[in-house]
Design a protein around this motif. Structure first.
Motif, PDB file in Angstrom:
ATOM      1  N   HIS A 186      43.329  46.899   3.923  1.00  0.00           N
ATOM      2  CA  HIS A 186      42.939  47.451   2.626  1.00  0.00           C
ATOM      3  C   HIS A 186      41.517  46.980   2.323  1.00  0.00           C
ATOM      4  N   ASN A 187      40.654  47.923   1.968  1.00  0.00           N
ATOM      5  CA  ASN A 187      39.292  47.593   1.547  1.00  0.00           C
ATOM      6  C   ASN A 187      38.943  48.449   0.351  1.00  0.00           C
ATOM      7  N   SER A 188      38.817  47.842  -0.810  1.00  0.00           N
ATOM      8  CA  SER A 188      38.488  48.571  -2.033  1.00  0.00           C
ATOM      9  C   SER A 188      37.383  47.840  -2.782  1.00  0.00           C
ATOM     10  N   ASN A 189      36.705  48.584  -3.645  1.00  0.00           N
ATOM     11  CA  ASN A 189      35.640  47.985  -4.439  1.00  0.00           C
ATOM     12  C   ASN A 189      35.397  48.832  -5.684  1.00  0.00           C
ATOM     13  N   THR A 244      42.296  52.544   0.753  1.00  0.00           N
ATOM     14  CA  THR A 244      41.034  52.232   0.098  1.00  0.00           C
ATOM     15  C   THR A 244      40.960  52.956  -1.231  1.00  0.00           C
ATOM     16  N   TYR A 272      37.155  44.371  -6.367  1.00  0.00           N
ATOM     17  CA  TYR A 272      36.984  44.228  -4.921  1.00  0.00           C
ATOM     18  C   TYR A 272      38.202  43.563  -4.276  1.00  0.00           C
ATOM     19  N   TYR A 273      38.615  44.106  -3.147  1.00  0.00           N
ATOM     20  CA  TYR A 273      39.756  43.548  -2.421  1.00  0.00           C
ATOM     21  C   TYR A 273      39.625  43.873  -0.945  1.00  0.00           C
ATOM     22  N   TRP A 274      39.851  42.857  -0.110  1.00  0.00           N
ATOM     23  CA  TRP A 274      39.829  43.021   1.347  1.00  0.00           C
ATOM     24  C   TRP A 274      41.055  42.319   1.925  1.00  0.00           C
ATOM     25  N   SER A 299      34.054  52.604   2.653  1.00  0.00           N
ATOM     26  CA  SER A 299      34.760  51.318   2.689  1.00  0.00           C
ATOM     27  C   SER A 299      35.869  51.271   3.721  1.00  0.00           C
ATOM     28  N   ARG A 346      31.135  43.812   8.803  1.00  0.00           N
ATOM     29  CA  ARG A 346      32.364  43.029   8.638  1.00  0.00           C
ATOM     30  C   ARG A 346      32.837  42.447   9.967  1.00  0.00           C
ATOM     31  N   HIS A 360      35.437  50.398   7.530  1.00  0.00           N
ATOM     32  CA  HIS A 360      35.351  49.001   7.981  1.00  0.00           C
ATOM     33  C   HIS A 360      36.713  48.518   8.478  1.00  0.00           C
ATOM     34  N   ILE A 361      37.769  48.865   7.734  1.00  0.00           N
ATOM     35  CA  ILE A 361      39.115  48.461   8.131  1.00  0.00           C
ATOM     36  C   ILE A 361      39.523  49.155   9.426  1.00  0.00           C
TER      37      ILE A 361
END
Length: 322
Positions: free
Chosen positions: A149-152, A228, A234-236, A177, A122, A180-181
């Motif tokens: 926020h990083n979710s999947n 997360t 999926y959300y970033w 996940s 990322r 990465h943030i």
């Protein structure tokens, strides 16, 4: 051209090999994978030698570098072995689950005069590069707060294996996940000094239902939040707030800049192959043409904060990060 081997031919290892196709700086010539039968067709397709023993590639003097895409608990032993064999190392994140292990790996590679790079793809997103440049430029004014926020929905697809282990991937979605943030925050904003975190689990068996949340304080005085979720679309998002402006990234190629009294400024960037960018950056590091954009201090500071978050999840109290 550098000759490389890859240890671990799961989904991500195969993605790295595929991304290297056509690279003028590095070529994969060998792979280490315990599941020989499952890897034979892929290796034949890419003209890669296959073994189930790491020592086979470490003893091959024609191999210059090793990419490690294996369970996290194996990283220290494998990185140290590669360094002892004189091989440059690219290791997928997290480099380690404990900061002391990461420091030992960097020290071993320095002593052996080989390079160590950590895969944080990322970092190579055009939007995240622009966000970091904007933060460092001072355009936002005095920095106050960051939200990430990083979710999947990986928990719907990954129903077995080491990635579901609380030992290999602690903190719910934090290891896979959320890290990465955390990495992007430390790279832009510096060291985290204290954390307060919560892991809320509704179902432990696969598919797992949990949320991970952390409140961060940075050594600079800034505050931050990180979240997360392992099962949601999926959300970033990374949003940095300052006294003069705020900058928000909501995906790989766009950034929104907000200033008082002005309409939001939307900036769009061309897409890029981030895995290929990592490979090219690693090759440039190994040949001393450029430094790798994820440096040792950032890696160890991120892992120190990561350990602190996990400790706070366990004991329910704020944790100071040394």
């Amino acid at each position: 051209m550098m000759r490389a081997a890859i240890a671990g031919l799961g989904r991500w290892g195969r993605a790295i090999v595929a991304a290297s196709q056509g690279c003028n700086e590095l070529r994969f010539v060998a792979a280490v994978e315990p599941d020989l039968n499952g890897a034979r067709a892929f290796c034949a397709e890419h003209n890669i030698g296959l073994t189930d023993q790491l020592q086979d590639i470490l003893s091959d003097k024609t191999i210059d570098a090793v990419f490690i895409v294996t369970p996290h608990s194996l990283h220290r032993e494998q990185v140290l072995a590669c360094a002892a064999a004189g091989k440059h190392v690219f290791c997928e994140k997290p480099l380690a689950l404990k900061v002391e292990d990461a420091r030992a790996m960097f020290a071993a590679c320095r002593a052996a005069n080989v390079k160590l790079a950590v895969g944080h793809n990322r970092r190579f997103w055009p939007s995240m590069i622009a966000l970091r440049d904007t933060v460092l430029s001072g355009e936002l004014g005095t920095l106050l707060h960051v939200e990430g926020h990083n979710s999947n929905e990986n928990s719907k697809a990954v129903l077995a294996g080491w990635r579901l282990s609380a030992t290999e991937s602690p903190g719910g979605g934090l290891t896979g996940s959320g890290l990465h943030i955390l990495d992007s925050m430390v790279a832009m904003l510096g060291r985290v000094s204290s954390v307060q975190a919560l892991l809320a689990t509704q179902r432990q068996e696969a598919p797992q239902l949990d949320t991970a949340t952390a409140i961060l304080k940075f050594a600079s005085g800034m505050s931050g939040t990180l979240s997360t979720i392992r099962m949601t679309p999926y959300y970033w998002r990374v949003h940095v707030f300052g006294t003069d402006a705020s900058a928000e990234v909501l995906g790989e190629t766009s950034m929104i800049l907000r200033k008082s009294g002005q309409a939001p400024i939307h900036r769009e960037f061309p897409t890029t192959n981030t895995l290929r960018a990592e490979i090219d950056a690693f090759a440039a590091q190994c040949t001393a043409r450029a430094s790798y954009p994820v440096n040792e201090d950032e890696v160890t500071n991120t892992l120190a904060a990561f350990e602190g978050i996990l400790a706070s999840m366990r004991n329910g109290t704020a944790v100071e990060i040394k």
